[in-house]
Design an enzyme around this catalytic site. Sequence first.
Site, PDB file in Angstrom:
ATOM      1  N   GLY A   1     -41.395  37.479 -22.989  1.00 49.19           N
ATOM      2  CA  GLY A   1     -42.529  38.099 -23.675  1.00 49.19           C
ATOM      3  C   GLY A   1     -43.672  38.435 -22.734  1.00 49.19           C
TER       4      GLY A   1
ATOM      5  CB  ILE B   1     -37.420  39.949 -10.479  1.00 44.13           C
ATOM      6  CG1 ILE B   1     -37.836  40.951  -9.409  1.00 44.13           C
ATOM      7  CG2 ILE B   1     -36.230  39.136 -10.017  1.00 44.13           C
ATOM      8  CD1 ILE B   1     -38.348  40.271  -8.156  1.00 44.13           C
TER       9      ILE B   1
ATOM     10  CB  ALA C   1     -35.638  30.076 -28.765  1.00 44.72           C
TER      11      ALA C   1
ATOM     12  CD  GLU D   1     -36.694  28.179 -35.125  1.00 46.92           C
ATOM     13  OE1 GLU D   1     -37.326  27.406 -35.863  1.00 46.92           O
ATOM     14  OE2 GLU D   1     -35.543  27.924 -34.713  1.00 46.92           O
TER      15      GLU D   1
ATOM     16  N   GLY E   1     -44.139  31.999 -35.529  1.00 50.38           N
ATOM     17  CA  GLY E   1     -45.021  33.153 -35.569  1.00 50.38           C
ATOM     18  C   GLY E   1     -46.092  33.124 -34.496  1.00 50.38           C
TER      19      GLY E   1
ATOM     20  CG  PHE F   1     -47.983  27.657 -37.795  1.00 47.53           C
ATOM     21  CD1 PHE F   1     -47.042  28.275 -38.598  1.00 47.53           C
ATOM     22  CD2 PHE F   1     -47.585  27.237 -36.521  1.00 47.53           C
ATOM     23  CE1 PHE F   1     -45.745  28.486 -38.161  1.00 47.53           C
ATOM     24  CE2 PHE F   1     -46.281  27.448 -36.070  1.00 47.53           C
ATOM     25  CZ  PHE F   1     -45.362  28.071 -36.888  1.00 47.53           C
TER      26      PHE F   1
ATOM     27  CD  GLN G   1     -46.759  21.493 -28.772  1.00 40.45           C
ATOM     28  OE1 GLN G   1     -46.245  22.601 -28.778  1.00 40.45           O
ATOM     29  NE2 GLN G   1     -47.976  21.270 -29.209  1.00 40.45           N
TER      30      GLN G   1
ATOM     31  CG  HIS H   1     -41.758  21.371 -32.686  1.00 36.38           C
ATOM     32  ND1 HIS H   1     -41.355  21.003 -33.947  1.00 36.38           N
ATOM     33  CD2 HIS H   1     -42.351  22.580 -32.817  1.00 36.38           C
ATOM     34  CE1 HIS H   1     -41.696  21.963 -34.802  1.00 36.38           C
ATOM     35  NE2 HIS H   1     -42.304  22.923 -34.144  1.00 36.38           N
TER      36      HIS H   1
ATOM     37  CG  LEU I   1     -38.309  25.019 -33.226  1.00 35.30           C
ATOM     38  CD1 LEU I   1     -39.247  23.833 -33.139  1.00 35.30           C
ATOM     39  CD2 LEU I   1     -38.921  26.225 -32.545  1.00 35.30           C
TER      40      LEU I   1
ATOM     41  CD  GLU J   1     -46.718  23.564 -36.431  1.00 34.75           C
ATOM     42  OE1 GLU J   1     -46.269  22.989 -35.417  1.00 34.75           O
ATOM     43  OE2 GLU J   1     -47.867  23.983 -36.516  1.00 34.75           O
TER      44      GLU J   1
ATOM     45  NE  ARG K   1     -45.841  22.966 -32.994  1.00 37.43           N
ATOM     46  CZ  ARG K   1     -45.446  24.128 -32.491  1.00 37.43           C
ATOM     47  NH1 ARG K   1     -45.395  24.306 -31.181  1.00 37.43           N
ATOM     48  NH2 ARG K   1     -45.100  25.113 -33.293  1.00 37.43           N
TER      49      ARG K   1
ATOM     50  CG  HIS L   1     -41.529  23.173 -28.813  1.00 36.18           C
ATOM     51  ND1 HIS L   1     -40.389  23.932 -28.986  1.00 36.18           N
ATOM     52  CD2 HIS L   1     -42.540  23.897 -29.353  1.00 36.18           C
ATOM     53  CE1 HIS L   1     -40.712  25.063 -29.603  1.00 36.18           C
ATOM     54  NE2 HIS L   1     -42.007  25.078 -29.817  1.00 36.18           N
TER      55      HIS L   1
ATOM     56  NE  ARG M   1     -47.436  26.004 -27.463  1.00 32.99           N
ATOM     57  CZ  ARG M   1     -46.704  26.412 -28.501  1.00 32.99           C
ATOM     58  NH1 ARG M   1     -47.192  27.284 -29.368  1.00 32.99           N
ATOM     59  NH2 ARG M   1     -45.487  25.946 -28.691  1.00 32.99           N
TER      60      ARG M   1
ATOM     61  N   GLY N   1     -49.367  25.246 -32.756  1.00 24.88           N
ATOM     62  CA  GLY N   1     -48.221  26.114 -33.010  1.00 24.88           C
ATOM     63  C   GLY N   1     -48.691  27.523 -33.312  1.00 24.88           C
TER      64      GLY N   1
END
Lengths: 585, 132, 248
Positions: free
Chosen positions: A15, A36, A48, A50, A52, A117, A231, A233, A243, A246, A288, A356, A391, A393
């Site tokens: 991403g 690269i 992976a 999930e 959002g 969340f 972290q 999860h 996973l 959440e 979390r 996680h 962090r 979620g």
Amino acid sequence: MKHIQADVVIVGAGGAGLRASIAIAEANPDLEVALISKVYPMRSHTCAAEGGAAGVKRSDDSLEMHFNDTVSGGDWLCDQDVVEYFVEQAPRELVQLEHWGCPWSRDEDGSVAVRPFGGMKKERTWYAADKSGFHILHTLFQTSLQHPSIKRYDEFFALDLIQEDGKCRGVVALEMRSGRYFHFSGKAVILATGGAGKIFPFTTNGAIKTGDGMAMAYRAGVPLKDMEFVQYHPTGLPGTGILLTEGCRGEGGVLVNKDGYRFLQDYDMGPETPLGKPVFKSMELGPRDRLSQAFWHEQKKGNTVETAWGDCVLLDMRHLGAQRILERLPLVHELAKSYVGVDMITDPVPVRPVVHYMMGGIDTNINGETPMPGLFAIGETACGSLNGANRLGSNSLTELLVFGKRAAATAAQYAADTDGPANQADLDEQAEAIVSRIRELLQCNGDETISGIRREMMNSLEEGAGIYRDEEGTEAACKKIAELQVRSASIEVNDKSNVFNTDLQGLLELQNMLDVAECVAEASNARKESRGAHQRMDYVERDDENYLKHSQSFRQPGERPRIGWLDVTITRSQPGVRDYSGGKK
Amino acid sequence: MSRQPYVRPISKTTWYMRNGRYKIYMLREMTSFLVVFYTFLTIVALSTLAADSPAAWQNFISSQQGPGMVVFHALALLYFLFFQTFPWFKLAPKAMPVQIGEKKLPGSYIVIGHYVAWVFISAVIFWLAGAL
Amino acid sequence: MEIRQIELEVMRYDPEKDKQPWFQQYTVPCQEDWAILDALNYVKDNLDTTLAYRWSCHMMVCGSCGMMVNGEPSLTCKTFVRDLPGKVRVEPLENFPIERDLVVVLDDVMQKLHKVQPYIIRKDDPPPEGVEYTQSRGALAKFKQLTMCINCMCCYSACPQYGLDNNFIGPAALALAHRYNLDSRDQGKSQRLDILADHDGVWDCSFVGACSEVCPKHVDPAAAIQQMKIDGALEFWKQKLGFPGGES
């Protein structure tokens, strides 16, 4: 060795790397981007994710609230200028993805839907069912295809950075299919290589998440920041560590112990909320770190459920009903059914905390700049101090976008303002030296194995730097990792082929993981307080006087890393109490 | 040294023996032989008609009414049913999905619609054939 | 947990040593909840570090681990030992050149994904920055299923048409093009039509349907291709008869 010249070299095509590439291609189509990646972009682990991506959307929400949630969620270790910029840019970036075709789930009126969340005071998590990361990644990958200035080098394994007078000048990579070495020269290099969950035995992370970028930067002398913050999860499937988002709890799922009791109310997250009516920032919508720590205590009390895969608690979603589960959580429904044989429509699913996300990473500032000029880092591999000690979620998917774009702009500007290298021959020599190091690895003899050392590393970290830590444990982990660093020189690579040598790749990844692991252990040892995801049994309180600081791990070849400290940027929120009682306190 | 990707050979003539899915596909495609036969038969019928000889036409009709040909036509009909009609009608909802609002119209409606249309069109043809 | 010994027969090929692929046998003690990928990882970690294969997420979403399992294109993380009595044979995905062991060359399909222009194409300006398109749930439902493709390429491996002539654009790429054609935000349908309705496009598909049967994410590319044929034919007649171009 083949030589490739580019203006900006981006390592990692998940991403963050894709967002950065597109940002450069859009703003400066004349700049050549070399992208690269050790895997094809669609395989990157962004896929992976999930639940959002967070960004203020509703009229009853505000940037201020998102800011406060993030800062308190991070136990005040966030750099607040970074958080301010982040919450402000978040909605814009999420709409940008919408323009690029991301299939966000929708409300009745056709606008993008948001869900609650953990640790968030309002619904502000944009989602595409429970495959949000997957859709974000594919949208970015497909969008990137229209930009000819982005030249992809898929399945190239980056080895080490090239530098001149302390400035980053490029990277050397191994083409997996041919065994050929490539010297990528760039005026700016952006690392977007993801996290390092694979240093732990039980993780949601894919096989590729071995901390390659962190280790490359670390070896080049760049400090890794806040590495003690790992972290867990709270809801991973036992056995595989897959996973369960959440979003399960956001939609109203609850956690119960072996007696069917919603145990979170005993850990400062009560009072109990009515079934199917989650209350923001309380009980199952706590952060979390708190939820995973609560599991640890339940396990100690003997309140967990024994399963074939060890102790678990239960995630009960039966009251949501089949329709809601199948519409909003189809992937996790399938995953639970396939991997532990439980249909969440009719039965509670056994879950346990699972590694996680790394809050820590390469030391960067708000621009994605590292202390080394010309080197930038974004995404999980970076620590721009958005997430602090824990962090929330759905902040990380947005982080990829916001800082992917910002770092790209800074890097493009840097590339435009920077001249070529003064001494190309010297850089070529460095590249040759890197290749020689790899060739020597192929000649090593000994009776150690990759899987053996990896197993010992994982176990020592889980023991010494898990959910709860103490001096004895962290010290033991530090020593163990140092020992494994030495022993790893006696690993023999059995595969001598040039073509797709995954044995060699496995060794390189193990070396990277050991470098990252030594920082995690050492930083956990050095921080003598409890904050967010870093909980010390021998220092149970948060200590703002001494440790309202970022840790920095500096490499010292042949020795344990040196730990330095860096001030936290505080703009408007002084450290306070993290309240997860849903405002009942 | 180095790369030499290996291409597994695929036989141009027997590739469909690799798995059951392909075999069924080939059985479906083999209906084309029957199509050729019936095309030929139609041409024969038409040329017989064009010859303007009632005896020749009667001959042609009789040739199709012998027990051998009746069995052949019955088998051909079954073959078409099993390898064309049933599978294609089953696939119709995929090729022509009908969506109303958020929901797709259940596939069974589209399949049943096809069978109803088939029966209706057959009835019309029989009616026409009888009437003429 | 119960352990079952599985005979694993794995195709090996190292171009620097082998003239052609061969099979190697491994005996793997498998836990009852293991997928074939877990068995391969056991081999890699304990029996033979030289075995090459791709994998990452182990949760059916990254698309790396597509291989032939007992002759069927499969995601090995989603194919369970418990469902396969007896010997298990693992080969690289068919219809692709073998790079090494279970790793295939994907260059061709990567180019095809690129070729179909899988991104939003606009004729009108998009909404201003920060303002989203409105898209009804119904409009989303039209293409949602087609967004589920993880590019595991099992469909190409199942497609005999692609096996015989790899000029065919093939299932996943065509389904991806259809996904954008059906998206209410996109206006690129007629631009893509030139590629899709061309010789190597939808009309090369003879509807064997194998792609949809092996698809681990139920994307149903075969259906998408048939829909595109109908679209293409309609478009052709619309243009012939002088109707204004049917833009979605």
